[in-house]
Design an enzyme around this catalytic site. Structure first.
Site: not given
Ligand code: OAD
Length: 245
Positions: A64, A67, A103, A105, A120, A149, A186
């Site tokens: 982390y 990241r 996100n 970030d 998240h 604690c 995204g």
């Molecule tokens: P993913 O990595 O699962 O999906 C990313 C998506 O972004 C994909 O559908 C890509 O096609 C799309 N993508 C890539 N580049 C892009 C761009 N420049 N513009 C727009 N879209 C783009 O990420 P999340 O859906 O955010 O959980 O994942 C969900 C959760 O899974 C996250 O919040 C995280 C992870 O485990 C936790 O950390 C709790």
């Protein structure tokens, strides 16, 4: 299609934007499930679960920290800025606007977004890994051990098998129910319960917009899909909103 989107945006009383990791891809932050994404290079069981943390806390905390470093060195992109501007413009036009992000970030906040529902959590804060009632409050620049604690602190992000922050998620659900236009940006929409929010909005009659260069498992639920990246597509969406700047 473009005209329908423009009309819906201008007629909307409440616009909801829901973002995932793709939102920050053009800021140089890796997504999770794309080729070369974090979950292809690292194990979520090891790095994003309480069992993984208990087995090797140093390894998890180190990851982390890595990241966090990547994020600190990154900057919000044109997509983040367009969303921040959309929030301001909506406020001026008397429309409701809600930003829900998966996100961690905080690039939305750095781009100027004010009301951000982080379903998240975030990487900036740490919280007690035991989390009894008194020591639950997340802290920025936290010490290694809980000031209450003494247990190890951990990142304030939601790990697999954990509940989402209840109040924040309840607000996100209410906003999704109330949305006239729901813009999903995204996200692969594979991780529940957050991925249920677009479905809630769809069921309640929102006009659904997907911004993603690729098709997702939820694409069929959207009325309008923009197959482009967020940094390109969102500034264009912003220009559709009519009214004095
Ligand atoms: P993913 O990595 O699962 O999906 C990313 C998506 O972004 C994909 O559908 C890509 O096609 C799309 N993508 C890539 N580049 C892009 C761009 N420049 N513009 C727009 N879209 C783009 O990420 P999340 O859906 O955010 O959980 O994942 C969900 C959760 O899974 C996250 O919040 C995280 C992870 O485990 C936790 O950390 C709790």
């Amino acid at each position: 299609m473009q005209n329908a989107l423009q009309e819906r945006i201008n007629q909307a009383n409440h616009i909801v934007v829901f973002t995932g990791a793709g939102m920050s891809a053009e800021s140089g932050i890796a997504t999770f499930r794309d080729p070369g994404g974090l979950w292809q290079r690292f194990s979520p069981q090891e790095l994003a679960s309480m069992d993984g943390f208990l087995a090797n806390p140093e390894r998890v905390l180190e990851w982390y920290e890595y990241r966090k470093k990547v994020i600190t060195e990154a900057n919000p992109n044109a997509g983040h800025k367009a969303i921040a501007e959309l929030e301001l413009r909506c406020r001026d036009l008397g429309k409701e606007f809600t930003l829900v992000t998966q996100n961690v970030d905080r690039l939305h906040q750095r781009a100027g977004s004010v009301n951000v529902l982080e379903v998240h959590g975030n990487l900036e804060e740490n919280k007690c890994s035991v989390g009894k009632s008194d020591c639950e409050k997340p802290i920025v620049d936290a010490p290694a051990n809980c000031p209450v604690c003494g247990a190890l602190m951990r990142p304030n992000v939601v790990w697999f098998g954990e509940n989402l922050p209840a109040e924040v998620f309840a607000k996100a659900e209410l906003a999704s129910q109330d949305a006239d236009v729901f813009i999903s940006v995204g996200t692969s929409a594979e991780v529940y319960p957050a991925a249920g929010l677009p479905l809630v909005a769809r069921q309640r009659g929102a006009y659904m917009v997907e911004v993603n260069p690729d098709e997702t498992v939820q694409s069929m639920y959207f009325h309008h899909t923009i197959r482009n990246t967020s940094a390109v597509a969102l500034p264009e969406v912003l220009t559709m909103l009519e009214g004095d700047v």
